[in-house]
Design an enzyme around this catalytic site. Structure first.
Site, PDB file in Angstrom:
ATOM      1  N   ARG A  20      69.241  43.143   8.176  1.00 23.76           N
ATOM      2  CA  ARG A  20      68.926  42.136   9.462  1.00 23.76           C
ATOM      3  C   ARG A  20      67.890  41.190   9.231  1.00 23.76           C
ATOM      4  NH1 ARG A  20      71.400  42.374  14.407  1.00 23.76           N
ATOM      5  NH2 ARG A  20      71.881  44.440  14.187  1.00 23.76           N
TER       6      ARG A  20
ATOM      7  N   SER B  15      81.970  26.352  23.171  1.00 23.07           N
ATOM      8  CA  SER B  15      82.023  25.364  24.301  1.00 23.07           C
ATOM      9  C   SER B  15      80.738  24.787  24.664  1.00 23.07           C
ATOM     10  CB  SER B  15      82.990  25.781  25.234  1.00 23.07           C
ATOM     11  OG  SER B  15      82.392  26.639  25.982  1.00 23.07           O
ATOM     12  N   ASN B  16      79.874  25.727  24.706  1.00 19.20           N
ATOM     13  CA  ASN B  16      78.475  25.395  25.249  1.00 19.20           C
ATOM     14  C   ASN B  16      77.661  24.319  24.128  1.00 19.20           C
ATOM     15  OD1 ASN B  16      77.486  26.502  27.986  1.00 19.20           O
ATOM     16  ND2 ASN B  16      78.549  28.213  26.965  1.00 19.20           N
TER      17      ASN B  16
ATOM     18  N   HIS C 182      73.081  32.667  29.461  1.00 16.33           N
ATOM     19  CA  HIS C 182      73.916  33.876  29.600  1.00 16.33           C
ATOM     20  C   HIS C 182      74.608  33.870  30.906  1.00 16.33           C
ATOM     21  CE1 HIS C 182      74.134  38.262  29.563  1.00 16.33           C
ATOM     22  NE2 HIS C 182      73.996  38.085  30.766  1.00 16.33           N
TER      23      HIS C 182
ATOM     24  N   ASP D 173      67.896  39.320  26.968  1.00 15.85           N
ATOM     25  CA  ASP D 173      68.191  38.577  28.343  1.00 15.85           C
ATOM     26  C   ASP D 173      67.184  38.670  29.421  1.00 15.85           C
ATOM     27  OD1 ASP D 173      70.706  37.763  27.052  1.00 15.85           O
ATOM     28  OD2 ASP D 173      71.642  39.778  27.940  1.00 15.85           O
TER      29      ASP D 173
ATOM     30  N   ASP E  46      62.562  40.749  24.668  1.00 17.58           N
ATOM     31  CA  ASP E  46      63.629  41.734  25.362  1.00 17.58           C
ATOM     32  C   ASP E  46      64.731  41.422  25.886  1.00 17.58           C
ATOM     33  OD1 ASP E  46      61.727  43.866  25.832  1.00 17.58           O
ATOM     34  OD2 ASP E  46      60.687  42.847  27.438  1.00 17.58           O
TER      35      ASP E  46
HETATM   36  C1  GRF Z   1      79.103  31.878  26.985  1.00 22.63           C
HETATM   37  O1  GRF Z   1      79.872  32.624  28.335  1.00 22.63           O
HETATM   38  C2  GRF Z   1      77.784  32.094  27.137  1.00 22.63           C
HETATM   39  O2  GRF Z   1      77.277  32.380  28.358  1.00 22.63           O
HETATM   40  C3  GRF Z   1      77.553  33.734  26.309  1.00 22.63           C
HETATM   41  O3  GRF Z   1      78.668  33.479  25.523  1.00 22.63           O
HETATM   42  C4  GRF Z   1      79.849  32.523  25.769  1.00 22.63           C
HETATM   43  C5  GRF Z   1      79.842  31.506  24.660  1.00 22.63           C
HETATM   44  O4  GRF Z   1      80.940  30.677  24.828  1.00 22.63           O
HETATM   45  N1  GRF Z   1      76.298  33.723  25.905  1.00 22.63           N
HETATM   46  P1  GRF Z   1      80.944  29.493  24.042  1.00 22.63           P
HETATM   47  O5  GRF Z   1      80.877  30.175  22.697  1.00 22.63           O
HETATM   48  O6  GRF Z   1      79.732  28.603  24.314  1.00 22.63           O
HETATM   49  O7  GRF Z   1      82.586  28.923  24.412  1.00 22.63           O
END
Ligand code: GRF
Length: 197
Positions: free
Chosen positions: A67, A15-16, A111, A147, A145
């Site tokens: 990784r 969603s972001n 975050h 977050d 580091d």
């Molecule tokens: C969000 O709450 C973001 O802050 C965290 O992971 C979640 C991702 O949500 N890092 P989306 O996939 O963006 O909906």
């Protein structure tokens, strides 16, 4: 002014990422979303990217022996598309210091807490357990580091007495969608200002 080329890394819902894609539709937004990369094939966000004409790439971390090998594939994918800024948006793989160093000052993360409070996972549950009165979200630079990189923008929300982790998460998420596009615009704008002088 030339727009900054942005790659968004996701692992799930996205969603972001969608909020960033929507914001970047504005003609005067200083960034173009050029690709969305997921380490999970079933990330819902990949379909959204494809439907919106953005290149969607799946790079399966399980297909690599280490990784570092996974990150090399990721890095190649991004650099071959001339990505200048990485926006992490719910990307659930820890990145190594080596990878992060290669993108210093050009990788952001969102975050779901008011950093430096509640680094790591389960931020909403932990805020409620502590009886926090306010909570929120932070966009920050990614450093080695977890977050803990320099903060770009934060947004605060109240914690209500009848909140559950889900209701609190929903209130915070709305703010995430508001501040992430603004924070990316700030970084993209300053990157472009530096490269055009
Ligand atoms: C969000 O709450 C973001 O802050 C965290 O992971 C979640 C991702 O949500 N890092 P989306 O996939 O963006 O909906």
């Amino acid at each position: 002014m030339k727009k900054a080329r942005v790659g968004i890394l996701i692992s799930g819902r996205g969603s972001n990422m969608m909020a960033l894609v929507e914001a970047a539709r504005a003609p005067d937004y200083p960034a173009d979303i050029v690709c969305v990369v997921s380490n999970r094939a079933d990330a819902a966000g990949l379909d959204f990217a494809r439907a919106n004409g953005i290149e969607a790439c799946f790079i399966n971390h399980k297909a690599y022996a280490s990784r570092e090998d996974f990150e090399t594939a990721l890095d190649n994918c991004l650099r071959s598309r001339r990505v200048e800024i990485i926006a992490l948006a719910g990307f659930m793989r820890v990145l190594t210091a080596r990878f992060i160093a290669g993108w210093e000052g050009r990788m952001l993360n969102i975050h779901p807490s008011l950093l430096p409070a509640y680094k790591g996972l389960h931020t909403h549950e932990r805020a409620l357990a502590d009886g926090a009165k306010t909570h929120g979200c932070t966009v920050h630079h990614v450093t080695a580091d977890l977050d803990a990189g320099p903060v770009i923008l934060r947004a605060e929300v109240p914690v209500l007495t009848d909140d559950t982790p889900d209701t609190l998460a929903a209130r915070v998420l709305k703010e995430e969608h508001r501040i992430y596009p603004r924070a990316l615009a700030t970084i993209a704008g300053s990157l472009q200002a530096n490269t055009s002088t």
